[in-house]
Design an enzyme around this catalytic site. Sequence first.
Site, PDB file in Angstrom:
ATOM      1  N   GLY A 144     -20.330   7.135 -20.380  1.00  0.00           N
ATOM      2  CA  GLY A 144     -21.389   8.144 -20.392  1.00  0.00           C
ATOM      3  C   GLY A 144     -21.907   8.338 -21.815  1.00  0.00           C
ATOM      4  O   GLY A 144     -22.308   9.435 -22.206  1.00  0.00           O
ATOM      5  N   ARG A 179     -26.224   9.714 -23.154  1.00  0.00           N
ATOM      6  CA  ARG A 179     -26.929  10.994 -23.370  1.00  0.00           C
ATOM      7  C   ARG A 179     -25.913  12.123 -23.550  1.00  0.00           C
ATOM      8  O   ARG A 179     -24.707  11.929 -23.360  1.00  0.00           O
ATOM      9  CB  ARG A 179     -27.896  11.284 -22.223  1.00  0.00           C
ATOM     10  N   ASP A 213     -20.597   1.542 -13.701  1.00  0.00           N
ATOM     11  CA  ASP A 213     -20.265   2.724 -12.904  1.00  0.00           C
ATOM     12  C   ASP A 213     -18.766   2.936 -13.020  1.00  0.00           C
ATOM     13  O   ASP A 213     -17.978   2.151 -12.485  1.00  0.00           O
ATOM     14  CB  ASP A 213     -20.680   2.483 -11.440  1.00  0.00           C
ATOM     15  N   VAL A 214     -18.359   3.998 -13.727  1.00  0.00           N
ATOM     16  CA  VAL A 214     -16.921   4.170 -13.996  1.00  0.00           C
ATOM     17  C   VAL A 214     -16.099   4.397 -12.728  1.00  0.00           C
ATOM     18  O   VAL A 214     -14.891   4.179 -12.719  1.00  0.00           O
ATOM     19  CB  VAL A 214     -16.635   5.306 -15.018  1.00  0.00           C
ATOM     20  N   ASN A 247     -15.703   9.999 -21.327  1.00  0.00           N
ATOM     21  CA  ASN A 247     -16.615  11.148 -21.395  1.00  0.00           C
ATOM     22  C   ASN A 247     -17.494  11.295 -20.148  1.00  0.00           C
ATOM     23  O   ASN A 247     -17.962  12.387 -19.858  1.00  0.00           O
ATOM     24  CB  ASN A 247     -17.488  10.983 -22.651  1.00  0.00           C
ATOM     25  N   SER A 254     -12.579  19.875 -19.636  1.00  0.00           N
ATOM     26  CA  SER A 254     -13.415  21.088 -19.697  1.00  0.00           C
ATOM     27  C   SER A 254     -12.481  22.282 -19.633  1.00  0.00           C
ATOM     28  O   SER A 254     -11.418  22.207 -18.988  1.00  0.00           O
ATOM     29  CB  SER A 254     -14.372  21.134 -18.514  1.00  0.00           C
ATOM     30  N   TYR A 309     -15.271  20.174  -9.587  1.00  0.00           N
ATOM     31  CA  TYR A 309     -15.322  19.863 -11.023  1.00  0.00           C
ATOM     32  C   TYR A 309     -14.052  20.349 -11.733  1.00  0.00           C
ATOM     33  O   TYR A 309     -13.438  19.604 -12.497  1.00  0.00           O
ATOM     34  CB  TYR A 309     -16.572  20.528 -11.614  1.00  0.00           C
ATOM     35  N   LYS A 327     -11.107  18.166 -13.655  1.00  0.00           N
ATOM     36  CA  LYS A 327     -10.754  18.355 -15.069  1.00  0.00           C
ATOM     37  C   LYS A 327      -9.293  18.782 -15.227  1.00  0.00           C
ATOM     38  O   LYS A 327      -8.641  18.411 -16.200  1.00  0.00           O
ATOM     39  CB  LYS A 327     -11.710  19.375 -15.715  1.00  0.00           C
TER      40      LYS A 327
HETATM   41  N1  LIG Z   1     -22.116  20.222 -21.310  1.00  0.00           N
HETATM   42  C1  LIG Z   1     -21.071  21.034 -21.276  1.00  0.00           C
HETATM   43  O1  LIG Z   1     -21.183  22.262 -21.489  1.00  0.00           O
HETATM   44  C2  LIG Z   1     -19.699  20.493 -20.989  1.00  0.00           C
HETATM   45  C3  LIG Z   1     -18.625  21.392 -21.040  1.00  0.00           C
HETATM   46  C4  LIG Z   1     -17.355  20.912 -20.805  1.00  0.00           C
HETATM   47  C5  LIG Z   1     -17.152  19.593 -20.533  1.00  0.00           C
HETATM   48  N2  LIG Z   1     -18.204  18.742 -20.468  1.00  0.00           N
HETATM   49  C6  LIG Z   1     -17.905  17.347 -20.162  1.00  0.00           C
HETATM   50  O2  LIG Z   1     -18.438  16.512 -21.168  1.00  0.00           O
HETATM   51  C7  LIG Z   1     -18.811  15.256 -20.617  1.00  0.00           C
HETATM   52  C8  LIG Z   1     -20.264  14.946 -20.947  1.00  0.00           C
HETATM   53  O3  LIG Z   1     -21.062  15.984 -20.438  1.00  0.00           O
HETATM   54  P1  LIG Z   1     -22.617  16.156 -20.800  1.00  0.00           P
HETATM   55  O4  LIG Z   1     -22.885  17.593 -20.804  1.00  0.00           O
HETATM   56  O5  LIG Z   1     -22.958  15.344 -21.992  1.00  0.00           O
HETATM   57  O6  LIG Z   1     -23.257  15.538 -19.468  1.00  0.00           O
HETATM   58  P2  LIG Z   1     -24.595  14.688 -19.230  1.00  0.00           P
HETATM   59  O7  LIG Z   1     -24.905  14.899 -17.791  1.00  0.00           O
HETATM   60  O8  LIG Z   1     -25.625  15.012 -20.239  1.00  0.00           O
HETATM   61  O9  LIG Z   1     -24.093  13.197 -19.483  1.00  0.00           O
HETATM   62  C9  LIG Z   1     -23.146  12.598 -18.642  1.00  0.00           C
HETATM   63  C10 LIG Z   1     -23.169  11.105 -18.873  1.00  0.00           C
HETATM   64  O10 LIG Z   1     -22.237  10.518 -17.947  1.00  0.00           O
HETATM   65  C11 LIG Z   1     -22.865   9.374 -17.373  1.00  0.00           C
HETATM   66  N3  LIG Z   1     -22.317   9.109 -16.048  1.00  0.00           N
HETATM   67  C12 LIG Z   1     -22.341   9.891 -14.952  1.00  0.00           C
HETATM   68  N4  LIG Z   1     -21.785   9.253 -13.908  1.00  0.00           N
HETATM   69  C13 LIG Z   1     -21.401   8.031 -14.353  1.00  0.00           C
HETATM   70  C14 LIG Z   1     -20.785   6.914 -13.751  1.00  0.00           C
HETATM   71  N5  LIG Z   1     -20.442   6.902 -12.457  1.00  0.00           N
HETATM   72  N6  LIG Z   1     -20.550   5.830 -14.519  1.00  0.00           N
HETATM   73  C15 LIG Z   1     -20.904   5.801 -15.820  1.00  0.00           C
HETATM   74  N7  LIG Z   1     -21.491   6.834 -16.457  1.00  0.00           N
HETATM   75  C16 LIG Z   1     -21.747   7.926 -15.718  1.00  0.00           C
HETATM   76  C17 LIG Z   1     -24.341   9.709 -17.308  1.00  0.00           C
HETATM   77  O11 LIG Z   1     -25.103   8.522 -17.198  1.00  0.00           O
HETATM   78  C18 LIG Z   1     -24.530  10.456 -18.623  1.00  0.00           C
HETATM   79  O12 LIG Z   1     -24.794   9.534 -19.661  1.00  0.00           O
HETATM   80  C19 LIG Z   1     -18.557  15.361 -19.112  1.00  0.00           C
HETATM   81  O13 LIG Z   1     -17.308  14.808 -18.798  1.00  0.00           O
HETATM   82  C20 LIG Z   1     -18.537  16.856 -18.878  1.00  0.00           C
HETATM   83  O14 LIG Z   1     -17.777  17.204 -17.755  1.00  0.00           O
HETATM   84  C21 LIG Z   1     -19.476  19.157 -20.695  1.00  0.00           C
END
Ligand SMILES: NC(=O)c1ccc[n+]([C@@H]2O[C@H](COP(=O)([O-])OP(=O)(O)OC[C@H]3O[C@@H](n4cnc5c(N)ncnc54)[C@H](O)[C@@H]3O)[C@@H](O)[C@H]2O)c1
Length: 244
Positions: free
Chosen positions: A10, A13, A60-61, A87, A139, A152, A156
């Site tokens: 991931g 982005r 696709d992970v 991630n 998370s 979710y 986590k």
């Molecule tokens: N944004 C927050 O506040 C927050 C808080 C706690 C934890 N997180 C965790 O941080 C990580 C990143 O979150 P984010 O906010 O940047 O999310 P985001 O939605 O902006 O990015 C997620 C990324 O994961 C990729 N992805 C999704 N499914 C996939 C798959 N099957 N195979 C490969 N790639 C895949 C997407 O293409 C994207 O690039 C996640 O694990 C999320 O749970 C985020």
Amino acid sequence: MKDKVIIVTGGIRGIGKAISLAFAGQGCIVYAFGRNIPQSKNEFHENNDLTDKINFMQVDVSNLESVTSAIGEIAKKEGKIDVLVNNAGVTKDNLLIRMTESDWDTVIDINLKGSFNCIKAVSRTMMSQRSGRIINIGSIVGTIGNPGQVNYSASKSGMVGLTKSVAKELASRNINVNLISPGYVDTEMTGKLTDEQKEFFVNNIPLKRVASTDEIADVVLFFAGDGAKYITGQVLHVDGGLAM
Ligand SMILES: NC(=O)c1ccc[n+]([C@@H]2O[C@H](COP(=O)([O-])OP(=O)(O)OC[C@H]3O[C@@H](n4cnc5c(N)ncnc54)[C@H](O)[C@@H]3O)[C@@H](O)[C@H]2O)c1
């Protein structure tokens, strides 16, 4: 960190993009996995010196075959894998009584099984080179729970057990495995929240602000670096004090 080989799932982005750029800034060779990859390096970031160090791969992970083939290709080309950052993650929020089986399965398959798939695929290379760092992104809701996020938060929480068990299994091969649990980070994922939900979150954060993606990437760099070589099996909340 120069010339270390890094995989960021991931990594295209949000938080993952900041992590990919942070490693590229250290002179690492970065492989960023995503479901959709940028059509050009410029589309990803205007700094070509940084983007030249990032290789985008459509992976696709949740699909073990897709992961094994991509990671096998990297190991063959680079001869080593130094760091894996798990991630990639998704949300499919709903109250338990309205949550569909498919929304439960999708979130567990990507967040939890996706991390298992990637760890399994890098472990052979890391074990034979007798070094490696695995950094999982969880998370705080995996620790404190959250209504509307049973899928979710379960995924986590599962990453806590995954991190600690893998840390114990791989420690003798000099592979450190840790989990970073962010609170509220400003990304597209949290962009789905209503203004009311955002205000509620921020009011409850002792530091009274959300995190930037760079603030999470900084902690990932720490866990990948020399300063963290005696740390394994740990869960670190990076949440402005939210889950104290
Ligand atoms: N944004 C927050 O506040 C927050 C808080 C706690 C934890 N997180 C965790 O941080 C990580 C990143 O979150 P984010 O906010 O940047 O999310 P985001 O939605 O902006 O990015 C997620 C990324 O994961 C990729 N992805 C999704 N499914 C996939 C798959 N099957 N195979 C490969 N790639 C895949 C997407 O293409 C994207 O690039 C996640 O694990 C999320 O749970 C985020």
